[in-house]
Design a protein around this motif. Structure first.
Motif, short mmCIF file in Angstrom:
data_model
loop_
_atom_site.label_atom_id
_atom_site.label_comp_id
_atom_site.label_asym_id
_atom_site.label_seq_id
_atom_site.Cartn_x
_atom_site.Cartn_y
_atom_site.Cartn_z
N ALA A 174 -9.49 18.12 -70.34
CA ALA A 174 -11.00 18.25 -69.94
C ALA A 174 -11.76 17.29 -69.29
CB ALA A 174 -11.65 18.88 -71.10
N GLU A 175 -12.43 17.47 -68.17
CA GLU A 175 -13.31 16.36 -67.57
C GLU A 175 -14.48 16.33 -68.35
OE1 GLU A 175 -12.03 15.18 -63.70
OE2 GLU A 175 -12.37 17.11 -63.28
N SER B 82 -22.19 24.55 -75.15
CA SER B 82 -22.67 23.54 -74.33
C SER B 82 -22.57 22.01 -75.10
CB SER B 82 -24.31 23.74 -74.05
OG SER B 82 -24.74 24.11 -75.58
N ALA B 83 -22.78 21.12 -74.40
CA ALA B 83 -22.61 19.96 -75.28
C ALA B 83 -24.16 19.43 -75.83
CB ALA B 83 -22.22 18.90 -74.27
N ILE B 84 -24.11 18.93 -76.89
CA ILE B 84 -25.34 18.14 -77.47
C ILE B 84 -25.25 16.63 -77.65
CG2 ILE B 84 -27.03 18.27 -79.56
CD1 ILE B 84 -26.24 21.02 -80.06
N ILE B 85 -26.14 15.94 -76.92
CA ILE B 85 -26.48 14.53 -77.44
C ILE B 85 -27.49 14.60 -78.45
CG2 ILE B 85 -26.90 12.19 -76.31
CD1 ILE B 85 -25.83 13.35 -73.71
N PHE B 86 -27.09 14.02 -79.60
CA PHE B 86 -27.98 14.13 -80.77
C PHE B 86 -28.35 12.56 -81.08
CE2 PHE B 86 -29.41 15.00 -84.76
CZ PHE B 86 -29.73 16.60 -84.99
N ILE B 87 -29.51 12.04 -80.86
CA ILE B 87 -30.10 10.87 -81.05
C ILE B 87 -30.71 10.89 -82.59
CG2 ILE B 87 -31.35 9.16 -80.33
CD1 ILE B 87 -31.28 10.47 -77.30
N THR B 88 -30.39 10.01 -83.40
CA THR B 88 -31.00 9.65 -84.47
C THR B 88 -30.73 8.38 -85.17
OG1 THR B 88 -31.11 10.74 -86.91
CG2 THR B 88 -29.11 10.77 -85.72
N HIS B 89 -31.39 8.06 -86.10
CA HIS B 89 -31.26 7.02 -87.03
C HIS B 89 -30.51 7.17 -88.43
CE1 HIS B 89 -35.52 7.47 -87.58
NE2 HIS B 89 -35.03 7.58 -88.83
N ALA C 257 -33.70 -2.98 -72.19
CA ALA C 257 -33.79 -2.24 -73.02
C ALA C 257 -32.42 -1.40 -73.51
CB ALA C 257 -34.68 -1.00 -72.85
N VAL C 258 -31.67 -1.19 -72.27
CA VAL C 258 -30.44 -0.74 -72.23
C VAL C 258 -29.77 -1.72 -71.37
CG1 VAL C 258 -28.96 1.20 -71.48
CG2 VAL C 258 -31.15 1.70 -72.65
N ASP C 259 -28.55 -2.25 -71.83
CA ASP C 259 -27.88 -3.52 -71.03
C ASP C 259 -26.64 -3.31 -70.81
OD1 ASP C 259 -28.26 -5.79 -69.64
OD2 ASP C 259 -27.90 -7.04 -71.62
N GLY C 260 -26.32 -2.18 -70.14
CA GLY C 260 -24.80 -1.97 -69.85
C GLY C 260 -24.05 -1.18 -70.77
N ILE C 261 -24.31 0.20 -70.91
CA ILE C 261 -23.82 1.02 -72.00
C ILE C 261 -22.88 2.12 -71.06
CG2 ILE C 261 -25.56 0.88 -73.70
CD1 ILE C 261 -25.75 4.04 -73.24
N SER C 262 -21.74 2.37 -71.74
CA SER C 262 -20.72 3.41 -71.14
C SER C 262 -20.60 4.45 -72.12
CB SER C 262 -19.64 2.95 -70.68
OG SER C 262 -19.89 1.77 -69.53
N LEU C 263 -20.67 5.59 -71.56
CA LEU C 263 -20.00 6.74 -72.45
C LEU C 263 -19.75 8.04 -71.86
CD1 LEU C 263 -23.06 8.72 -73.04
CD2 LEU C 263 -23.44 6.52 -74.10
N ASP C 264 -18.89 9.16 -72.49
CA ASP C 264 -18.28 10.18 -71.82
C ASP C 264 -18.79 11.13 -72.91
OD1 ASP C 264 -17.05 9.36 -69.56
OD2 ASP C 264 -15.63 8.39 -70.77
N VAL C 265 -19.46 12.20 -72.37
CA VAL C 265 -19.71 13.51 -73.06
C VAL C 265 -18.99 14.77 -72.65
CG1 VAL C 265 -21.58 14.88 -73.89
CG2 VAL C 265 -22.05 12.42 -73.68
N TYR C 266 -17.95 15.48 -73.52
CA TYR C 266 -17.24 16.45 -72.87
C TYR C 266 -18.08 17.85 -73.26
CZ TYR C 266 -13.52 13.06 -72.23
OH TYR C 266 -12.83 11.88 -71.89
N PRO C 267 -17.41 18.83 -72.53
CA PRO C 267 -18.04 20.08 -73.07
C PRO C 267 -17.68 20.60 -74.34
CG PRO C 267 -16.53 20.22 -70.88
CD PRO C 267 -16.51 18.89 -71.70
N ARG D 198 -20.87 16.47 -64.13
CA ARG D 198 -20.02 17.46 -63.37
C ARG D 198 -20.66 18.92 -63.82
NH1 ARG D 198 -16.79 13.58 -64.86
NH2 ARG D 198 -15.29 12.95 -63.40
N ARG D 199 -20.95 19.55 -62.62
CA ARG D 199 -21.72 20.80 -62.89
C ARG D 199 -21.11 21.98 -62.02
NH1 ARG D 199 -27.45 19.51 -59.59
NH2 ARG D 199 -26.12 19.19 -57.78
#
Length: 358
Positions: A9-10, A237-244, A31-41, A80-81
């Motif tokens: 899967a891409e 669907s994919a969820i990006i979940f932000i929390t502390h 605030a954001v200084d060079g982050i990389s990430l991949d989120v999959y379906p 990718r849509r």
């Protein structure tokens, strides 16, 4: 709860070397200084870190809603849509079924029509504070119907039917009355559900949940989390979940990114992060969570020191002033790269040679 990730899967979303800086009179805040990430379906992707580590700014950058003096300095955010019929991918006939197109959100005009279509249509946000997200002078239903008509080609009646169905899906009792209520007439938990219904009303590819349970009590929090999990499994669907909150991450996420001062410290499948943390910061975060086994009236371990002020960010690895494993002359001179260690990616000199670019 391991995720059977299809290796073929891409990723739905690939962020590469994203930088968002705030240009203040006193200096530049990275605030954001060079982050990389991949989120999959179908993935629940957790982003965790203390307040001020850049979690929310990353998501604002993704939606292109960073307020000045903040600026997207560099990096790419590739989505990718499904290719739109008659859209840019339709040159030379309609696109094949299942065809996708690739768009770099960092290159789009933040105020342009294409970005407005992405915002809410393909990437939806459940903000931290639903009271602030709904307008108090229009009914909740009005606002959701407006969002649906903006992104889907339906008339008022059809949009109302969709909104009603969304209210039922998220478990709002007496949905007809609630659709015609104002946000201030709803309780915190119902408001949160209405916000989730609004975010889901256009079937987004990616749902960003920015600390969606901060404003509600623990029982409601558990219900909201179960609801999100169920909807995600039904819709894939994919969820990006932000929390502390690491407890929430353990319950919700498949894959976790740990951030500190705008950089990724560690990334990996949720089980590896919790059972075999590699980065000293991840370890310290996990040790400071109270456990059932903790003896009563015993001080919990804390991470020494405090997050430095963004203007005087330490040189080298940003965590070194608070790190148990600090190596003088190494950690304070260069920033470690994010490299694979086992099944995780870790940014730490404990696992790599020091000949990294300063």
């Amino acid at each position: 709860m391991s995720m059977h990730m299809n290796p073929q899967a891409e990723p739905l979303l690939s962020i590469r070397d994203l930088k968002v800086h705030f240009f203040m009179d006193e200096g530049v805040v990275k605030a954001v200084d060079g982050i990389s990430l991949d989120v999959y379906p179908g993935q629940v992707f957790g982003i965790v870190g203390e307040s001020g580590c850049g979690k929310s700014v990353t998501m604002k950058a993704l939606l292109r809603i960073v307020e000045p003096p903040g600026r997207l300095v560099s990096g790419e955010m590739v989505l990718r849509r499904p290719a739109a019929v008659g859209g840019p991918a339709a040159v030379g006939g309609p696109p094949a079924v299942g065809a996708t197109e690739v768009v770099d959100l960092a290159k789009l005009d933040a105020r342009g029509a294409e970005m407005r279509e992405v915002r809410g249509g393909q990437i939806a946000l459940i903000p931290q504070e639903p009271m602030a997200a709904f307008s108090p002078v229009h009914t909740v239903g009005n606002q959701i119907i407006e969002a649906i008509r903006l992104h889907r080609n339906v008339d008022e009646r059809e949009a109302r039917k969709i909104a009603l169905q969304q209210f039922k899906d998220v478990g709002i009792p007496a949905p007809e009355q609630r659709l015609d209520a104002y946000s201030w007439q709803l309780s915190g938990g119902l408001r949160q559900r209405a916000m989730i219904a609004m975010a889901l009303s256009c079937n987004p590819l990616i749902l960003i949940a920015d600390e969606p349970t901060t404003a509600v009590d623990v029982t409601t929090q558990a219900q909201v989390l179960r609801l999100l999990r169920r909807l995600q499994e039904e819709r894939n669907s994919a969820i990006i979940f932000i929390t502390h909150d690491l407890g929430v991450i353990a319950q919700m996420a498949d894959y976790v990114t740990v951030m500190y001062l705008g950089l990724v410290m560690e990334q990996g499948p949720v089980d590896d992060i919790f059972h075999n943390p590699k980065h000293p910061y991840t370890r310290a975060l996990l040790e400071s969570v109270p456990s059932i086994e903790t003896a009563p009236r015993q001080d919990l371990p804390t991470i020494k020191g405090t997050i430095p002020h963004p203007f005087n960010r330490p040189a080298g690895c940003p965590f070194y002033p608070r790190c148990e494993k600090f190596m003088p002359g190494v950690c304070d001179t260069a920033t470690p790269a994010l490299l694979p260690v086992g099944r995780q990616l870790v940014s730490c000199f404990l696992y790599q040679e020091v000949s990294v670019t300063a």
